[in-house]
Design an enzyme around this catalytic site. Structure first.
Site, PDB file in Angstrom:
ATOM      1  N   LYS A  90       0.844  -1.196   0.000  1.00  9.00           N
ATOM      2  CA  LYS A  90       0.000   0.000   0.000  1.00  9.00           C
ATOM      3  C   LYS A  90       0.877   1.244   0.000  1.00  9.00           C
ATOM      4  CE  LYS A  90      -2.019   2.463   3.152  1.00  9.00           C
ATOM      5  NZ  LYS A  90      -1.799   3.756   2.475  1.00  9.00           N
ATOM      6  N   GLY A  97       6.553   4.763   8.787  1.00 10.17           N
ATOM      7  CA  GLY A  97       5.647   5.884   9.019  1.00 10.17           C
ATOM      8  C   GLY A  97       5.753   6.343  10.453  1.00 10.17           C
ATOM      9  N   SER A  98       4.657   6.877  10.971  1.00  5.38           N
ATOM     10  CA  SER A  98       4.717   7.483  12.310  1.00  5.38           C
ATOM     11  C   SER A  98       4.693   6.417  13.406  1.00  5.38           C
ATOM     12  CB  SER A  98       3.541   8.439  12.495  1.00  5.38           C
ATOM     13  OG  SER A  98       2.334   7.722  12.427  1.00  5.38           O
ATOM     14  N   THR A  99       5.206   6.779  14.554  1.00  3.70           N
ATOM     15  CA  THR A  99       5.222   5.858  15.694  1.00  3.70           C
ATOM     16  C   THR A  99       3.795   5.523  16.121  1.00  3.70           C
ATOM     17  OG1 THR A  99       7.384   6.648  16.376  1.00  3.70           O
ATOM     18  CG2 THR A  99       6.054   5.599  18.075  1.00  3.70           C
ATOM     19  N   GLY A 151       2.473   2.974  13.805  1.00  6.84           N
ATOM     20  CA  GLY A 151       3.217   1.725  14.045  1.00  6.84           C
ATOM     21  C   GLY A 151       2.612   0.949  15.201  1.00  6.84           C
ATOM     22  N   GLU A 193       9.668   0.803  10.853  1.00  8.20           N
ATOM     23  CA  GLU A 193      10.645   1.888  10.716  1.00  8.20           C
ATOM     24  C   GLU A 193       9.865   3.169  10.981  1.00  8.20           C
ATOM     25  OE1 GLU A 193      12.486   4.647   9.920  1.00  8.20           O
ATOM     26  OE2 GLU A 193      12.423   4.257   7.764  1.00  8.20           O
ATOM     27  N   CYS A 232      12.730  10.554   8.266  1.00  8.59           N
ATOM     28  CA  CYS A 232      12.752  10.027   9.635  1.00  8.59           C
ATOM     29  C   CYS A 232      14.139  10.172  10.238  1.00  8.59           C
ATOM     30  CB  CYS A 232      12.317   8.573   9.618  1.00  8.59           C
ATOM     31  SG  CYS A 232      13.101   7.634   8.316  1.00  8.59           S
ATOM     32  N   GLU A 266       8.698  14.828  16.812  1.00  6.55           N
ATOM     33  CA  GLU A 266       9.107  14.843  15.404  1.00  6.55           C
ATOM     34  C   GLU A 266       8.250  15.850  14.641  1.00  6.55           C
ATOM     35  OE1 GLU A 266       8.292  11.287  12.996  1.00  6.55           O
ATOM     36  OE2 GLU A 266      10.334  11.456  12.226  1.00  6.55           O
TER      37      GLU A 266
HETATM   38  P1  NAD Z   1       1.245   7.743   8.934  1.00 13.30           P
HETATM   39  O1  NAD Z   1       2.118   6.904   9.761  1.00 13.30           O
HETATM   40  O2  NAD Z   1      -0.183   7.862   9.358  1.00 13.30           O
HETATM   41  O3  NAD Z   1       1.254   7.234   7.401  1.00 13.30           O
HETATM   42  C1  NAD Z   1       2.239   6.430   6.822  1.00 13.30           C
HETATM   43  C2  NAD Z   1       1.576   5.294   6.055  1.00 13.30           C
HETATM   44  O4  NAD Z   1       0.788   4.513   6.944  1.00 13.30           O
HETATM   45  C3  NAD Z   1       0.606   5.745   4.952  1.00 13.30           C
HETATM   46  O5  NAD Z   1       0.706   4.849   3.860  1.00 13.30           O
HETATM   47  C4  NAD Z   1      -0.742   5.610   5.616  1.00 13.30           C
HETATM   48  O6  NAD Z   1      -1.788   5.425   4.699  1.00 13.30           O
HETATM   49  C5  NAD Z   1      -0.534   4.368   6.454  1.00 13.30           C
HETATM   50  N1  NAD Z   1      -1.454   4.197   7.562  1.00 13.30           N
HETATM   51  C6  NAD Z   1      -2.070   5.156   8.300  1.00 13.30           C
HETATM   52  N2  NAD Z   1      -2.869   4.588   9.246  1.00 13.30           N
HETATM   53  C7  NAD Z   1      -2.743   3.244   9.112  1.00 13.30           C
HETATM   54  C8  NAD Z   1      -3.304   2.121   9.788  1.00 13.30           C
HETATM   55  N3  NAD Z   1      -4.167   2.265  10.813  1.00 13.30           N
HETATM   56  N4  NAD Z   1      -2.961   0.875   9.390  1.00 13.30           N
HETATM   57  C9  NAD Z   1      -2.089   0.704   8.386  1.00 13.30           C
HETATM   58  N5  NAD Z   1      -1.543   1.723   7.695  1.00 13.30           N
HETATM   59  C10 NAD Z   1      -1.848   2.992   8.051  1.00 13.30           C
HETATM   60  O7  NAD Z   1       1.879   9.151   8.822  1.00 13.30           O
HETATM   61  P2  NAD Z   1       1.150  10.524   8.415  1.00 13.30           P
HETATM   62  O8  NAD Z   1      -0.103  10.742   9.199  1.00 13.30           O
HETATM   63  O9  NAD Z   1       1.043  10.559   6.959  1.00 13.30           O
HETATM   64  O10 NAD Z   1       2.239  11.559   8.927  1.00 13.30           O
HETATM   65  C11 NAD Z   1       2.241  11.919  10.302  1.00 13.30           C
HETATM   66  C12 NAD Z   1       3.633  11.919  10.857  1.00 13.30           C
HETATM   67  O11 NAD Z   1       4.241  10.652  10.699  1.00 13.30           O
HETATM   68  C13 NAD Z   1       4.623  12.839  10.165  1.00 13.30           C
HETATM   69  O12 NAD Z   1       4.478  14.139  10.528  1.00 13.30           O
HETATM   70  C14 NAD Z   1       5.905  12.235  10.605  1.00 13.30           C
HETATM   71  O13 NAD Z   1       6.200  12.666  11.906  1.00 13.30           O
HETATM   72  C15 NAD Z   1       5.625  10.773  10.622  1.00 13.30           C
HETATM   73  N6  NAD Z   1       6.113  10.076   9.411  1.00 13.30           N
HETATM   74  C16 NAD Z   1       7.275   9.409   9.502  1.00 13.30           C
HETATM   75  C17 NAD Z   1       7.771   8.756   8.386  1.00 13.30           C
HETATM   76  C18 NAD Z   1       9.057   8.006   8.425  1.00 13.30           C
HETATM   77  O14 NAD Z   1       9.732   7.888   7.414  1.00 13.30           O
HETATM   78  N7  NAD Z   1       9.423   7.428   9.554  1.00 13.30           N
HETATM   79  C19 NAD Z   1       7.098   8.811   7.179  1.00 13.30           C
HETATM   80  C20 NAD Z   1       5.881   9.499   7.113  1.00 13.30           C
HETATM   81  C21 NAD Z   1       5.403  10.115   8.250  1.00 13.30           C
END
Ligand code: NAD
Length: 503
Positions: free
Chosen positions: A188, A241-243, A246, A263, A297, A397
């Site tokens: 995804k 993505g975000s903690t 995660g 990650e 990140c 962050e």
């Molecule tokens: P997020 O973690 O919500 O999104 C990242 C991915 O996860 C996207 O593909 C999203 O569709 C998916 N996702 C969201 N909710 C999910 C769920 N319940 N189950 C499975 N997948 C899900 O991040 P965001 O809201 O787009 O950004 C918010 C913050 O996250 C940013 O400001 C940043 O601090 C952090 N972030 C970190 C990274 C990284 O590389 N570590 C990348 C993106 C965002």
């Protein structure tokens, strides 16, 4: 919305923008018929209406992956590798196209997409293409009369959830080791940046990847992402993505005890000691935070300066930050593009208020630029000085072109500050003292340390974090371990029958 052909032409793309799901080797609409607009963050115009996957589409993708798995996992590893090597070549053949698409969808300056994102994507597929037939099990010296060996088997169907900050590159980081090891994939991409991943799916077909081995289901996190995390037939989930997300994924994955690889976020300490080459540290620190508008990140988002050189450092760093050229990502001269979405820009700017409420000092930037760029998701390179390393701007962050300056008096204090967050991902230090460099590297609570540089990555070098930055490693042999499971096989070659239950 403009016609897709017009957008394609204006952006200098030769091929059509892909905007459907990719399931079982075919581009298809979502079962619900729903779509979501993909936005160009430079001017907030719609680039494409992309099919929005739901639970039913994830089920279809899992079924396609399940059908492809037996043949793919049993194919000679070298043959799987050959397909990845071919894909790496095709990425290079289509480099300009991919760079433009990535810049259009994410806001990456084209010079970075050309110089970093695309070559790194090709390099990753090439590295793991070569790895496919070199990752092997072991023979274990067990008791006499027995042979014991291990097989490294693929885990099965793997779910991969990719964020929006480096969609193209992260597609390769996740896919390449998984495919080399013989897994099938349901990926995804982030709902706001799916275009480059869908183009990779198309190139994969051209490279000869069998149908169903890779399936792409761009969709909302809470819907398609959640369906992947919960799916009983998916054996492993890899997430960047975000903690906060995660943690939700860990909970959702518990139903069938998926293997989980995370990650997550970071608040990278970038420490400049008083004996550092100051000019190199200034340039490297600007790169550490402002590359990709700080949306990384591993960004060096806490700039920690020894108090003796702090003023001299800032006298060089602040003019450099103010001079960074913001502009249309498709212009060759642009050094910093827009943030990837309007929503994210508001979040980043809200931290300027947080800094001021906490008594921090705004040293540079702190607002959206005016004029033509006001239409897009731009934020000026922003530097704030925090009062304490425990302030929110030094702990949370921000994920934007926003760096928090802290000062320290000695190595102990620097380490206490650097290790004083819940995160532990990227970190950097600048010094000319060899002993100090290795001692501090040893004592940093982090998955990666850069000495007299920042943000180096290579497909052979493990990438990942500790603490709330997640667990598991991408890249290198570690990634192959993550995407395989070990089977131990015992063979009685000439052992005596054991003495129990002998009649
Ligand atoms: P997020 O973690 O919500 O999104 C990242 C991915 O996860 C996207 O593909 C999203 O569709 C998916 N996702 C969201 N909710 C999910 C769920 N319940 N189950 C499975 N997948 C899900 O991040 P965001 O809201 O787009 O950004 C918010 C913050 O996250 C940013 O400001 C940043 O601090 C952090 N972030 C970190 C990274 C990284 O590389 N570590 C990348 C993106 C965002």
């Amino acid at each position: 919305m403009q016609n897709l052909d017009d957008i394609q032409q204006a952006a200098g793309l030769k091929t059509a923008i892909r905007h459907q799901l990719f399931i079982g080797g075919r581009f298809v609409d979502a079962a619900s018929g729903e779509t979501l607009a993909s936005i160009n963050p430079h001017d907030n115009s719609t680039i494409a209406e992309v099919a929005l996957a739901g639970k039913e589409d994830v089920d279809r993708a899992v079924a396609a992956a399940g059908k492809a798995f037996p043949a793919w996992s049993r194919m000679a590893a070298a043959d799987r590798g050959r397909i990845l090597l071919k894909l790496a070549d095709l990425i290079e053949d289509n480099a300009e196209e991919l760079a433009r698409l990535e810049s259009l969808d994410t806001g990456h300056p084209i010079r970075d997409s050309r110089r970093l994102d695309v070559p790194r994507t090709a390099a990753c597929f090439r590295y793991f293409g070569g790895m496919a037939d070199k990752f092997q099990g072991e023979t274990i010296p067990v008791e006499a009369g027995f042979l014991n060996y291990t097989l490294r088997e693929p885990v099965g169907i793997v779910g991969q959830v990719v964020p929006w900050n480096f969609p193209l590159m992260f597609t390769s980081w996740k896919m390449a080791p998984a495919l080399a090891a013989g897994n099938c994939i349901v990926m995804k991409p982030a709902e706001i940046t799916p275009l480059s991943s869908l183009r990779i799916a198309e190139l994969m077909q051209e490279a000869g990847l069998p149908d169903g081995v890779v399936n792409m289901v761009p969709g909302l996190g809470q819907v398609a992402g959640q369906a992947i995390a919960e799916h009983p037939l998916i054996s492993k989930i890899a997430f960047t993505g975000s903690t906060a997300t995660g943690k939700r994924i860990v909970q959702a994955s518990s139903g069938n005890l998926k293997k989980v690889q995370l990650e997550l976020g970071g608040k990278g300490p970038n420490i400049v000691f008083e004996d550092a080459n100051l000019q190199a540290a200034v340039n490297g620190s600007a790169w550490a935070i402002f590359h990709n508008q700080g949306q990384a990140c591993i960004a060096g988002s806490r700039l920690m300066l020894h108090e003796r050189i702090a003023d001299e450092f800032l006298d060089k760093f602040l003019p450099l930050a103010r001079s960074i050229r913001l502009g249309n990502p498709l212009d060759d001269d642009t050094e910093m593009g827009p943030l990837t979405s309007a929503q994210h820009r508001e979040r980043v700017l809200s931290y300027v208020e947080v800094a001021q409420e906490e008594g921090g000092e705004l040293l540079a930037g702190g607002k959206a630029p005016s004029g033509e760029l006001a239409r897009g998701c731009y934020v000026e390179p922003t530097v704030v000085r925090a009062r304490s390393f425990q302030d929110r701007v030094a702990q949370e962050e921000v994920f934007g072109p926003f760096v928090t300056v802290l000062t320290f008096r000695n190595d102990e204090e620097a380490l206490a500050m650097a290790n004083g967050t819940d995160y532990g991902l990227g970190s950097g230090l600048w010094t000319s003292n060899l002993q100090r460099a290795h001692r501090v590297a040893r004592d940093l609570h982090a998955g990666m340390v850069w000495i007299n540089s920042y943000k180096r990555v290579n497909p052979g070098s493990p990438f990942g974090g500790v603490g709330q930055s997640g667990y598991g490693r991408e890249m290198g042999f570690d990634a192959m371990r993550e995407y395989t499971q070990v089977k131990s096989v015992w063979v009685n070659v000439d052992a005596q029958i054991p003495p129990h239950f002998v009649r």
